[in-house]
Each structure stands twice: as C-alpha cells, then as structure tokens.
Design a protein around this motif. Structure first.
Motif, PDB file in Angstrom:
ATOM      1  N   ARG A  64       0.814  -1.218   0.000  1.00 55.17           N
ATOM      2  CA  ARG A  64       0.000   0.000   0.000  1.00 55.17           C
ATOM      3  C   ARG A  64       0.847   1.268   0.000  1.00 55.17           C
ATOM      4  O   ARG A  64       0.307   2.372  -0.091  1.00 55.17           O
ATOM      5  CB  ARG A  64      -0.947  -0.016   1.211  1.00 55.17           C
ATOM      6  CG  ARG A  64      -2.051  -1.057   1.095  1.00 55.17           C
ATOM      7  CD  ARG A  64      -2.844  -1.213   2.374  1.00 55.17           C
ATOM      8  NE  ARG A  64      -2.089  -1.937   3.395  1.00 55.17           N
ATOM      9  CZ  ARG A  64      -2.585  -2.323   4.563  1.00 55.17           C
ATOM     10  NH1 ARG A  64      -3.854  -2.056   4.858  1.00 55.17           N
ATOM     11  NH2 ARG A  64      -1.838  -2.992   5.424  1.00 55.17           N
ATOM     12  N   GLU A 102      -8.089  -2.418   0.356  1.00 61.59           N
ATOM     13  CA  GLU A 102      -6.836  -1.650   0.319  1.00 61.59           C
ATOM     14  C   GLU A 102      -5.664  -2.525  -0.112  1.00 61.59           C
ATOM     15  O   GLU A 102      -4.867  -2.138  -0.975  1.00 61.59           O
ATOM     16  CB  GLU A 102      -6.559  -1.050   1.696  1.00 61.59           C
ATOM     17  CG  GLU A 102      -7.457   0.115   2.068  1.00 61.59           C
ATOM     18  CD  GLU A 102      -7.189   0.617   3.470  1.00 61.59           C
ATOM     19  OE1 GLU A 102      -6.501  -0.098   4.246  1.00 61.59           O
ATOM     20  OE2 GLU A 102      -7.668   1.719   3.807  1.00 61.59           O
ATOM     21  N   GLN A 106      -5.767  -1.565  -3.954  1.00 63.11           N
ATOM     22  CA  GLN A 106      -4.768  -0.489  -3.933  1.00 63.11           C
ATOM     23  C   GLN A 106      -3.351  -1.052  -4.075  1.00 63.11           C
ATOM     24  O   GLN A 106      -2.510  -0.481  -4.787  1.00 63.11           O
ATOM     25  CB  GLN A 106      -4.881   0.308  -2.638  1.00 63.11           C
ATOM     26  CG  GLN A 106      -3.889   1.467  -2.540  1.00 63.11           C
ATOM     27  CD  GLN A 106      -3.886   2.121  -1.164  1.00 63.11           C
ATOM     28  OE1 GLN A 106      -4.696   1.782  -0.304  1.00 63.11           O
ATOM     29  NE2 GLN A 106      -2.990   3.054  -0.967  1.00 63.11           N
ATOM     30  N   TRP A 109      -2.780  -1.708  -7.783  1.00 70.16           N
ATOM     31  CA  TRP A 109      -2.531  -0.543  -8.653  1.00 70.16           C
ATOM     32  C   TRP A 109      -1.222   0.145  -8.293  1.00 70.16           C
ATOM     33  O   TRP A 109      -0.578   0.741  -9.156  1.00 70.16           O
ATOM     34  CB  TRP A 109      -3.718   0.404  -8.702  1.00 70.16           C
ATOM     35  CG  TRP A 109      -3.941   1.415  -7.613  1.00 70.16           C
ATOM     36  CD1 TRP A 109      -3.043   2.311  -7.107  1.00 70.16           C
ATOM     37  CD2 TRP A 109      -5.178   1.677  -6.932  1.00 70.16           C
ATOM     38  NE1 TRP A 109      -3.639   3.089  -6.158  1.00 70.16           N
ATOM     39  CE2 TRP A 109      -4.939   2.742  -6.031  1.00 70.16           C
ATOM     40  CE3 TRP A 109      -6.444   1.147  -7.003  1.00 70.16           C
ATOM     41  CZ2 TRP A 109      -5.937   3.260  -5.200  1.00 70.16           C
ATOM     42  CZ3 TRP A 109      -7.440   1.661  -6.177  1.00 70.16           C
ATOM     43  CH2 TRP A 109      -7.179   2.696  -5.286  1.00 70.16           C
ATOM     44  N   ASN A 110      -0.788   0.040  -7.033  1.00 71.97           N
ATOM     45  CA  ASN A 110       0.517   0.597  -6.676  1.00 71.97           C
ATOM     46  C   ASN A 110       1.651  -0.112  -7.414  1.00 71.97           C
ATOM     47  O   ASN A 110       2.570   0.525  -7.943  1.00 71.97           O
ATOM     48  CB  ASN A 110       0.749   0.491  -5.169  1.00 71.97           C
ATOM     49  CG  ASN A 110       0.032   1.567  -4.387  1.00 71.97           C
ATOM     50  OD1 ASN A 110      -0.493   2.531  -4.956  1.00 71.97           O
ATOM     51  ND2 ASN A 110       0.000   1.434  -3.073  1.00 71.97           N
ATOM     52  N   SER A 157     -12.608  -7.867  -4.686  1.00 72.16           N
ATOM     53  CA  SER A 157     -11.234  -7.358  -4.639  1.00 72.16           C
ATOM     54  C   SER A 157     -10.387  -7.982  -5.736  1.00 72.16           C
ATOM     55  O   SER A 157      -9.535  -7.317  -6.348  1.00 72.16           O
ATOM     56  CB  SER A 157     -10.608  -7.616  -3.256  1.00 72.16           C
ATOM     57  OG  SER A 157     -10.235  -8.971  -3.076  1.00 72.16           O
TER      58      SER A 157
END
Length: 326
Positions: A64, A102, A106, A109-110, A157
């Motif tokens: 994250r 998350e 997330q 995509w990080n 997710s």
C-alpha cells in the motif's frame, strides 16, 4: 529455459506467503536475484524452512506504500515482478472489507503504477483468483467465455485487481499477465482456516472436521508445486502476443468438500464424523479449465489430488508433532 532466470532481478511481493515461498525457492534455485517484500513474519513457513531469509534480499514494507514500491523498482533495477501479496481469506474479507480492498486493490494498482514508471520492467505477473469470476451457472470457468463478476468482498477485490491489471496493459502497454488459480494446497500453508490444513489439524487432534455451508459444494484443487511451476512458465513465455492475458491454473477435477475430507481422513486412517456449520459467503460451485495454459504455455498439473495429499499430510503431521499435543 535453463538459463532464463540467471541474473534476472525479480521482485516478489508476499514472498514469504504460501505460494510466494515456493516461487522464491524455485527462483533462487535458478540463480535469479530475488528481492522479497515481507510485510508480516510467517513462522514455520517454507520460506523459513528453506532458509530463504539468507538467500534473497529482504525488503520490509507494505504494497500500500506507493513510494516504497517505486523506490524498490528503481534502486534495484527490477526487471520482473510477481505480485502475490494479498489478504486471501474470505471470512476475513467480510469482517474487514476495507482492509481487503486496500491490500488487494490499492496494492495492485501501486505495483502497476510503479512498474509503469520504470523503464526496466520486462514482465509483471499479477495473482488474481478463480474467485474473480464470481457465480456462473456454466462451468468450468474459461478465460475467454466467463466474465469477472465478484459479489462478496474477497471476490470483488480480485475482480477489480484483475480488471485494473488488464487496463494497465490496454492503456499503457504494460507487459502484464494475470493468473487465476483455483484452491492451492500442499506443505507449508499455515492459514489454518483453509480446508486442507484445517482438516488435517482437526483430525490430528482427533476433532471432527468442519464443513462450512454445504458438503455438496464443489471446488478445484491444484498442488502448490504445480502452481509455482505455472507462474514460472508464464513468466518465461511472456511476449507481446499474450500481454494482458489471464491464465487459469486449475485441475478441472472438482471435488465436494465431503469428498476432500473423506480422502484426507482415509489417508490419515481417521474415522470422525464431520461437523457442518451453515452460513458463509462462498459461491456454491467453482472449478476451472486449464486448457489455455496447456495450449499456450505447455502447462498442466503434474499431481493428482491423491498424490498431492500424500505429499502434504506428512508435512503437517511433522509440523504439529513439533508444536506438541494440545
């Protein structure tokens, strides 16, 4: 492909997890330079057992953290990424959906954004799941005929992470491929709420195995060594023709929960009636075809379920022996 990995700089997120440990071990054996992202310790894992702490470069951190991901790729000139880090437990995703979103969305995509900004990345493999398909009446799941339509938090997710990965290829031509594995099992899975370790543990302690929801639900199972080899084959075969593609790693040999418990019980020479717990957030039937992986990658599972549990059960018996009786 004997020398393919020699000198490759490989970043593995979730490296000390169940699947991550096997992929890390395989890549170390092929003389890759492995950079292992570790968020939490996983005592007793294959990563520990194989001494991989001393054979890879350890990076403590969280997917994250976008700045950290970019820094790792840049400073180490990473050319290959296996993004495996995830919150993988269905019930936990219901208890804490925000954390699941998350980490799984997330976090993905990080990794993709950091890879997009790097000029060294040659291949990114993102771990999705057969759960990303959601509910379909027609089975097995096939990559080209079954859309992604998760409903519950974990499924959603994975659907999202999968679609975002495809988007980064379509939009930015990032060299990414996606894996959709069915249930993995084998030595070293320490998530004791999963059916394989949970059943073996309960039988070891002479407790009734647990069936959640229904004994008739069908699942597909792939031995962990087969899955790890699938990931490596995919990375080795990656080229512009398959960038953006997803691949099922499956057995296409669905078993009911009761069949799984009975086969494990027979192998452990235990006769204890299972306990049924109703309720839950699982799809009734889930299994997938590996035809595409076979045709494109030359991959197919080596181990049948019985062969796999014969390799799996002794590891857990030894593990619980070391822990001592309750």
């Amino acid at each position: 492909m004997d020398n393919f990995w020699k000198g490759k700089k490989v970043f593995i997120t979730g490296a000390n997890g169940f699947l991550g440990s096997y992929i890390t071990k395989a890549l170390v054996g092929k003389n890759a330079q492995v950079f292992s992202l570790i968020y939490d310790d996983n005592p007793g894992s294959i990563f520990d057992e194989e001494g991989l702490w001393d054979k890879t470069r350890i990076i403590r951190g969280d997917v994250r953290d976008l700045n950290l991901m970019g820094k790792v790729l840049k400073e180490n000139q990473i050319d290959t990424i296996f993004h495996l880090a995830a919150q993988p437990i269905v019930n936990q995703s219901v208890d804490d959906p925000l954390e699941t979103f998350e980490i799984n969305i997330q976090g993905t995509w990080n990794i993709l954004e950091a890879a997009k900004k790097s000029n060294k990345i040659e291949r990114v493999i993102v771990a999705s799941s057969d759960k990303a398909y959601g509910h379909h009446d027609m089975l097995p799941y096939r990559e080209h005929t079954h859309s992604l339509k998760g409903i519950y938090p974990y499924e959603v997710s994975k659907s999202c992470a999968d679609l975002i990965s495809q988007s980064y290829y379509r939009t930015f031509k990032l060299p990414v491929c996606i894996t959709r594995c069915v249930n993995l099992y084998g030595p070293g899975d320490l998530k004791m709420n999963r059916i394989m370790p949970n059943t073996i543990k309960r039988l070891y302690y002479n407790e009734p195995p647990v069936i959640r929801d229904t004994s008739e639900s069908l699942r597909d199972y792939v031995f962990i060594e087969d899955a790890a080899q699938g990931y490596l084959k995919l990375a080795e075969k990656m080229n512009p023709e398959i960038h953006g593609h997803a691949f099922n790693f499956a057995a296409n040999s669905p078993l009911s929960v009761l069949e799984v418990i009975n086969l494990i019980s027979r192998e452990m020479n235990k006769k204890i009636e299972p306990k049924i717990i109703t309720g839950g957030f699982d799809i009734l039937h889930q299994y997938a075809s590996y035809e595409k992986a076979k045709n494109v990658l030359g991959w197919m599972p080596k181990y049948g379920f019985l062969e796999g549990i014969k390799k799996t059960i002794p590891w857990y018996v030894n593990y619980f022996d070391k822990l001592g009786k309750k």
